[in-house]
Design a protein around this motif. Sequence first.
Motif, PDB file in Angstrom:
ATOM      1  N   PHE A   1       0.836  -1.205   0.000  1.00 54.96           N
ATOM      2  CA  PHE A   1       0.000   0.000   0.000  1.00 54.96           C
ATOM      3  C   PHE A   1       0.870   1.254   0.000  1.00 54.96           C
ATOM      4  CE2 PHE A   1      -1.891   3.354   2.655  1.00 54.96           C
ATOM      5  CZ  PHE A   1      -3.033   3.647   1.927  1.00 54.96           C
ATOM      6  N   VAL A   2       1.892   1.276   0.852  1.00 53.57           N
ATOM      7  CA  VAL A   2       2.772   2.455   0.946  1.00 53.57           C
ATOM      8  C   VAL A   2       3.559   2.639  -0.350  1.00 53.57           C
ATOM      9  CG1 VAL A   2       4.801   3.397   2.119  1.00 53.57           C
ATOM     10  CG2 VAL A   2       2.933   2.382   3.459  1.00 53.57           C
ATOM     11  N   LYS A   3       4.114   1.553  -0.871  1.00 52.90           N
ATOM     12  CA  LYS A   3       4.939   1.663  -2.069  1.00 52.90           C
ATOM     13  C   LYS A   3       4.125   1.912  -3.334  1.00 52.90           C
ATOM     14  CE  LYS A   3       8.888  -1.134  -0.549  1.00 52.90           C
ATOM     15  NZ  LYS A   3       9.712  -2.352  -0.802  1.00 52.90           N
ATOM     16  N   GLY A   4       2.886   1.438  -3.355  1.00 47.71           N
ATOM     17  CA  GLY A   4       2.097   1.527  -4.580  1.00 47.71           C
ATOM     18  C   GLY A   4       1.204   2.741  -4.690  1.00 47.71           C
ATOM     19  N   TYR A   5       1.087   3.558  -3.633  1.00 48.61           N
ATOM     20  CA  TYR A   5       0.182   4.698  -3.674  1.00 48.61           C
ATOM     21  C   TYR A   5       0.787   5.813  -4.513  1.00 48.61           C
ATOM     22  CZ  TYR A   5      -4.219   6.368  -1.730  1.00 48.61           C
ATOM     23  OH  TYR A   5      -5.534   6.742  -1.562  1.00 48.61           O
ATOM     24  N   LYS A   6       0.051   6.287  -5.488  1.00 50.89           N
ATOM     25  CA  LYS A   6       0.566   7.248  -6.468  1.00 50.89           C
ATOM     26  C   LYS A   6       1.117   8.513  -5.815  1.00 50.89           C
ATOM     27  CE  LYS A   6      -1.115  10.243 -10.220  1.00 50.89           C
ATOM     28  NZ  LYS A   6      -1.120  11.490  -9.412  1.00 50.89           N
ATOM     29  N   VAL A   7       0.354   9.118  -4.922  1.00 57.15           N
ATOM     30  CA  VAL A   7       0.790  10.378  -4.304  1.00 57.15           C
ATOM     31  C   VAL A   7       2.025  10.166  -3.444  1.00 57.15           C
ATOM     32  CG1 VAL A   7       0.122  12.201  -2.681  1.00 57.15           C
ATOM     33  CG2 VAL A   7      -1.509  11.388  -4.386  1.00 57.15           C
ATOM     34  N   PHE A   8       2.080   9.057  -2.702  1.00 49.98           N
ATOM     35  CA  PHE A   8       3.251   8.782  -1.877  1.00 49.98           C
ATOM     36  C   PHE A   8       4.504   8.679  -2.741  1.00 49.98           C
ATOM     37  CE2 PHE A   8       0.311   6.274   1.221  1.00 49.98           C
ATOM     38  CZ  PHE A   8      -0.264   7.468   1.627  1.00 49.98           C
ATOM     39  N   ASN A   9       4.370   8.014  -3.891  1.00 50.10           N
ATOM     40  CA  ASN A   9       5.511   7.882  -4.798  1.00 50.10           C
ATOM     41  C   ASN A   9       5.923   9.223  -5.386  1.00 50.10           C
ATOM     42  OD1 ASN A   9       6.087   5.107  -4.655  1.00 50.10           O
ATOM     43  ND2 ASN A   9       4.393   4.618  -6.027  1.00 50.10           N
ATOM     44  N   GLU A  10       4.925  10.030  -5.725  1.00 50.98           N
ATOM     45  CA  GLU A  10       5.203  11.323  -6.350  1.00 50.98           C
ATOM     46  C   GLU A  10       5.918  12.275  -5.387  1.00 50.98           C
ATOM     47  OE1 GLU A  10       2.640  15.082  -8.198  1.00 50.98           O
ATOM     48  OE2 GLU A  10       1.746  13.081  -8.082  1.00 50.98           O
ATOM     49  N   VAL A  11       5.444  12.315  -4.144  1.00 48.82           N
ATOM     50  CA  VAL A  11       6.022  13.245  -3.164  1.00 48.82           C
ATOM     51  C   VAL A  11       7.234  12.636  -2.467  1.00 48.82           C
ATOM     52  CG1 VAL A  11       5.538  14.639  -1.111  1.00 48.82           C
ATOM     53  CG2 VAL A  11       3.746  14.277  -2.827  1.00 48.82           C
ATOM     54  N   GLY A  12       7.196  11.336  -2.216  1.00 53.71           N
ATOM     55  CA  GLY A  12       8.343  10.656  -1.605  1.00 53.71           C
ATOM     56  C   GLY A  12       8.522  10.934  -0.127  1.00 53.71           C
ATOM     57  N   ASN A  13       7.431  11.077   0.615  1.00 54.35           N
ATOM     58  CA  ASN A  13       7.565  11.422   2.030  1.00 54.35           C
ATOM     59  C   ASN A  13       6.978  10.377   2.977  1.00 54.35           C
ATOM     60  OD1 ASN A  13       4.916  11.949   1.272  1.00 54.35           O
ATOM     61  ND2 ASN A  13       4.706  13.757   2.568  1.00 54.35           N
ATOM     62  N   VAL A  14       6.683   9.171   2.473  1.00 55.49           N
ATOM     63  CA  VAL A  14       6.161   8.089   3.312  1.00 55.49           C
ATOM     64  C   VAL A  14       7.090   6.894   3.184  1.00 55.49           C
ATOM     65  CG1 VAL A  14       4.219   6.576   3.822  1.00 55.49           C
ATOM     66  CG2 VAL A  14       3.791   8.890   2.972  1.00 55.49           C
ATOM     67  N   ARG A  15       7.511   6.375   4.303  1.00 56.86           N
ATOM     68  CA  ARG A  15       8.390   5.201   4.296  1.00 56.86           C
ATOM     69  C   ARG A  15       7.935   4.229   5.377  1.00 56.86           C
ATOM     70  NH1 ARG A  15      10.572   9.760   5.438  1.00 56.86           N
ATOM     71  NH2 ARG A  15      11.673   9.929   3.468  1.00 56.86           N
ATOM     72  N   MET A  16       8.151   2.961   5.136  1.00 59.28           N
ATOM     73  CA  MET A  16       7.767   1.936   6.100  1.00 59.28           C
ATOM     74  C   MET A  16       9.009   1.226   6.616  1.00 59.28           C
ATOM     75  SD  MET A  16       5.161  -1.281   5.586  1.00 59.28           S
ATOM     76  CE  MET A  16       5.011  -2.562   6.850  1.00 59.28           C
TER      77      MET A  16
END
Length: 416
Positions: A117-132
Amino acid sequence: MQFLQRKCIPPLVFCSIFALFLLFFSTFSHFNGVPFLFFHHISAIGDSFDFVENQLKLTPVSTPPSPPRFAYLISGSAGNGDMLKRVLLAIYHPLNQYVVHLDRKASPEERLALEEFVKGYKVFNEVGNVRMIVKANLITYKGPTMVANTLHAAAILLREGGDWDWFINLSASDYPLVTQDDLLHTFSNLPRDLNFIDHTSKIGWKAGQRAKPVIIDPGLSSLKKAEVAWVKERRSVPTAFKLFTGSAWMALSRPFIEYCIWGWDNLPRKVLMYYTNFVSSPEGYFHTVICNAEPFRNTTVNHDLHFISWDNPPKQHPRRLRLVHMKLMLDSNAPFARKFYPNGRLLDKIDAELLSRGREMFTPGGWCAGSGENGTDPCSVVGTPTVLKAGPGAKRLQLLIDFLLSSGTFRERQCK
């Protein structure tokens, strides 16, 4: 010849004076952007005269403070995967940084689903500010492994998270009562060295039941989760530093987090060693460090920014919140609350009435640039992150901040 020279003097003097007048006029004709001729008007008020330049006080253009940035740790255990997703979407903002941790008690399948979910979410990938944290830690909630996990996440955010101002720890049982735009807007005007941490030195019964007993946390040395082990011997209350206790939930400034991680003096490490054998160390470690560290003890705001409903007398865990708690939550003016039933009706009510958030969507903010047509998430398109649209939540939160920083509250409740 001498007569001609004398005859030429007056015109030369006149020309010189006229040239000086023109120079003077051109220099001051736009003083502070106001034509010079306006300054010749006067206004008679009684026996005094007020020149217009005294009335034309131009308001200086003040640049609004830049929004702060928050660094979040969102943690959970087995069965919390879906709630971690929901909390993340509810508190997401492109300005912030996020670390998500699902501990080792969760199944590999649940952890993998959250990772995807974290790696595949479009906005997370675009901004790059969520990591698990993929290599999950084993957490014993009565032991020091929870403190170790918090310090681990903070270290990751210091190394990889760029610039941020406050570190906030949440669990899968927490939920926001205001939007991130509300929170960012309100914190924009605060000194960024403040630390929001509920604390007291009046440890009372905790001295006998938590400070003096000695425990061993199996999570420090085992791959399997187990309860803490109790040692027969007891110890005295320390004299090298003063013990403080309080809520395990806090918003800590970056300077203080750096102090805890890098520790340019030995206090953070010494206190950490002591709390290795302390029951419920998350309710004491950061509190004891900050109130014994001279550079930080006067930066504390005695509040955890949460609404929490406790039994009387308090038990180990707070009450689960229900719909009947809605008004109490709003009256608290707190930006967060806990503990919630997973995906319960109260969360749906908060989404609808406080966050304006659709199911499985982000909480809307000024950064959302999508159209929202056909039921799509308007925040699926990232606009300008620094554009904030504060709402009613900001007004409620401002009331809380004003009270906490008032002259009769702020200093009187620090590290006592």
